[in-house]
Design an enzyme around this catalytic site. Structure first.
Site, PDB file in Angstrom:
ATOM      1  N   ALA A  50      -9.219   0.774  -1.328  1.00  0.00           N
ATOM      2  CA  ALA A  50     -10.118  -0.368  -1.477  1.00  0.00           C
ATOM      3  C   ALA A  50      -9.707  -1.199  -2.690  1.00  0.00           C
ATOM      4  CB  ALA A  50     -11.542   0.140  -1.652  1.00  0.00           C
ATOM      5  N   GLY A  52      -9.083   3.609   2.589  1.00  0.00           N
ATOM      6  CA  GLY A  52      -9.219   2.599   3.636  1.00  0.00           C
ATOM      7  C   GLY A  52      -7.884   2.276   4.287  1.00  0.00           C
TER       8      GLY A  52
END
Ligand SMILES: NC(=O)c1ccc[n+]([C@@H]2O[C@H](COP(=O)([O-])OP(=O)(O)OC[C@H]3O[C@@H](n4cnc5c(N)ncnc54)[C@H](O)[C@@H]3O)[C@@H](O)[C@H]2O)c1
Length: 695
Positions: free
Chosen positions: A66, A105
């Protein structure tokens, strides 16, 4: 090539669309990356000339997580779930081509793709647990469907990445590729098209989940196997629950459960502390008057003076980092003993399978032992770790001054002596600095770098850089007795001693701290370190510690003699309460006219930890530490303060400085002891309703 957003380009190679993410330095999933992926995928799907898609990254890595600058801010569209849904439901195959590290992510993006290929030195991981979180974009639901429940749990609960060969073996990637990565991705996509392979949607896979369905013992065993390492943390249990949901619920409901468990973590005190600490550690690298572009000396060769407990461990750090290191001792026997211990340490690691026999020889080969001081002549940094006596240290530094290269950094590992006085033994005090390693020096991550009055910026920058190079977490501190960590620890020790006389017993005091999250309490720690060290120092100074002195007089020096504050069974380090020690404590209390009473666990905790916070406040005011968060980094990496409680200064802020100050005043009133006088900074911040970190 079309720019979709500032960080995502869309290109076409024949019938394959290539989406390239370029968001240096680590291709974090910033808003414009998410938007670029979404819009790029949409365009490629809509383009009738495109039959397949490849997602690849420019720069040194695939998407590595992220965007940390978005942490704590309101979410911005599009969310990652939306992007992943779009990728997974694409009617045209999507291939992720991975290099560097696909983390968090980033790995979740690849799990939404239909195929994944990676280069051989790529790494794959879901490290969210390290921030007290769980992979919240489908990771807990998709990863076990690919690699199986046990492997998925192990990856997510440790947070540690795996290598490409392991990823291939567990089905996390479909192939290891070589050469130009985008071309390899396109080649793989062409193969998928040519072979008319199906769109492999991970959400639809069930085989590996079915294998453990109806077998709750798989989860029970996993919980048992990690119980020790996850004690006190909240995220691991939520990760396990999310994977249980993956097994028992349909995919979409599993995602919902993942979301609930994620949100629970997001607002937890543990994650808040861990996220705070993540930034604290990065902050510690910043020194206001020594900017990151300050030239640091390159360390090609190192030297260590003294091959004792610390010298050997320090030398290992350099060898581990591939830096040749010369170890100087006064006598051959001491040298042989020291290097023998180093070899034994390496061999123990090898016997646990964490080093190969060649690694051991390679590292030993980087360490040269000698009794000839002149051998330090070509070292770029020399770290002194001889006996803790000022005249000896000064003699060593005068010698180093005469022999070392003009631009060498001269460092001392002293834990209590004045670095400025040591520097005064040389004609180059600007090159002198303290590098305070913690024992065992090859294991403990903390390095307190002690800046002398005259240490130059280059010397400081070099000590910080070399610390990082050898895998430490360096924190810069100023000169004072005990520096930051031991100075605060001393305050805790004083209260621990008082508490046992007033009515608590060593095992009760220790338990309060282990329940808090420390690996051990002050008495077990004393037994581990050896009680004779302090005893000898006290005798030298004419100081007394009645209980400890009487324990030592009985030859009970701690673990090494099988008994100290506790007793120990042979070959076992578990401290066992000992009635003999209890008797000594009661006798000393009686002799001092103390009426023993019940001491509550709450009082023990406050009396042990509040004085540390108070000392931390003094340390800040004296500018011995640059910032409050540096103190927290020192305590987490050097003394086992549980990271899910942030560190002493963060913890104090959570309690509220006003409450803490008031409690100290209460103790002061009850005891009449000036020890409990709140530090001026603590008083000031409490009056202003502020915390150390917001100050
Ligand atoms: N032991 C710890 O936990 C710890 C932690 C942090 C810092 N320190 C500091 O590290 C330093 C070393 O401590 P240690 O525990 O390794 O001590 P140690 O007694 O185990 O080792 C000291 C070594 O230095 C050698 N030595 C003495 N004079 C020398 C000289 N003139 N030239 C070359 N070698 C010489 C000795 O032969 C001995 O092998 C001390 O300053 C100590 O305060 C120790």
């Amino acid at each position: 090539m079309t720019a979709i957003t500032q960080s995502v380009d869309l290109d076409r190679r024949g019938r394959v669309a290539v989406l390239t993410v370029n968001n240096p330095p680590v291709n974090a999933l910033s808003q414009h990356v998410r938007q670029g992926l979404r819009d790029g995928v949409k365009q490629a799907i809509a383009d009738s000339a495109v039959s397949a898609l490849v997602i690849v990254c420019a720069g040194r890595t695939f998407i590595a997580g992220a965007d940390i600058t978005e942490f704590g801010k309101p979410p911005r569209e599009p969310g990652l779930h939306e992007v992943l849904d779009l990728i997974e439901s694409s009617p045209k195959p999507v291939v992720a081509a991975i290099h560097g590290t696909a983390l968090g992510g980033g790995l979740e993006v690849t799990l939404a793709c239909h195929y994944r290929v990676g280069v051989k030195d790529a790494r794959f991981g879901l490290p969210e647990v390290k921030l007290g979180l769980l992979p919240g974009a489908g990771g807990t639901q998709r990863l076990p469907r690919v690699v199986g429940v046990e492997k998925g749990l192990a990856m997510m609960v440790s947070g540690d990445p795996i290598r490409a060969d392991e990823a291939l073996q567990h089905g996390l990637i479909d192939a290891i590729v070589e050469g130009d990565l985008a071309a390899a991705g396109v080649g793989f996509a062409e193969k998928v098209l040519a072979e008319k392979r199906p769109l492999k949607k991970i959400r639809d896979l069930d085989e590996k989940l079915a294998a453990v369905r109806g077998k709750p013992e798989v989860f029970a065993n996993f919980r048992k196997s990690v119980a020790r390492q996850i004690r006190g943390f909240r995220a691991p249990e939520n990760i396990i629950k999310a994977v249980e949901a993956a097994v028992s619920l349909p995919f979409d409901q599993g995602l919902k459960r993942e979301r609930e468990l994620f949100v629970e973590l997001l607002s937890s005190s543990e994650s808040k502390a861990q996220r705070y600490f993540f930034f604290a550690e990065r902050e510690a690298a910043k020194i206001p008057d020594v900017p990151s572009d300050t030239p640091a000396k390159e360390i090609k060769k190192a030297a260590v003076i003294g091959a004792g407990t610390m010298g050997g461990g320090i030398a290992m750090n350099f060898a581990n980092a591939g830096i040749p290191v010369t170890v100087v001792e006064v006598a051959r026997e001491a040298l042989d003993r020291g290097l023998g211990i180093v070899r034994k340490n390496y061999e123990a690691t090898a016997s646990r399978g964490r080093l190969t026999a060649q690694d051991v020889e390679k590292r030993m080969g980087l360490i040269t032992g000698t009794t000839d001081f002149n051998a330090v002549r070509d070292a770029d940094i020399i770290i002194e770790a001889v006996f803790e006596e000022m005249p000896i240290k000064k003699e060593v530094f005068a010698k180093l001054d005469a022999i070392a290269k003009p631009d060498a950094v001269l460092a001392t590992n002293t834990s209590t002596l004045d670095v400025n006085e040591i520097a005064s033994a040389t004609k180059r005090p600007e090159s002198v600095i303290g590098t305070h390693f913690f024992s065992p020096a090859n294991v403990m991550r903390l390095l307190e770098n002690v800046r002398g009055n005259r240490s130059s910026k280059t010397t400081v920058a070099t000590a910080m850089a070399v610390g990082r190079k050898i895998g430490k977490v360096p924190v810069l501190v100023g000169v004072c007795y005990g520096f930051v960590g031991n100075r605060m620890l001393h305050q805790r020790g004083l209260q621990a001693e008082k508490l046992i006389l007033e009515g608590a017993l060593p095992h009760q005091v220790d338990k309060v701290l282990t329940d808090f999250g420390f690996p051990m309490g002050p008495f077990a720690m004393g037994d581990l370190a050896g009680l004779d060290v302090g005893w000898r120092i006290r005798k030298g100074r004419g100081a007394k510690s009645p209980v400890a002195d009487r324990i030592c007089e009985l030859g009970r020096f701690g673990q090494k003699t099988g008994a100290g504050y506790f007793r120990y069974e042979k070959g076992d380090r578990t401290p066992i309460p000992d009635p003999e020690v209890e008797k000594i404590i009661v006798d000393v209390a009686t002799a001092q006219g103390i009426t023993r009473r019940h001491v509550s666990d709450e009082e023990i905790l406050q009396r042990l930890l509040y004085p540390m916070v108070n000392e931390g406040a003094k340390i800040l005011e004296e500018k011995i530490a640059i910032r409050a968060s540096d103190i927290d980094v020192i305590w987490v990496y050097g003394y086992g303060w549980p990271v899910y409680r942030g560190g002493p200064m963060f913890w104090a802020d959570q309690i509220g400085l006003k409450a803490l100050r008031d409690k100290m005043l209460e103790f002061q009133k009850a005891t009449g002891d000036a020890f409990w006088t709140p530090a001026p900074l603590l008083v000031r911040l409490a009056d202003q309703g502020k915390g150390f970190l917001a100050a």
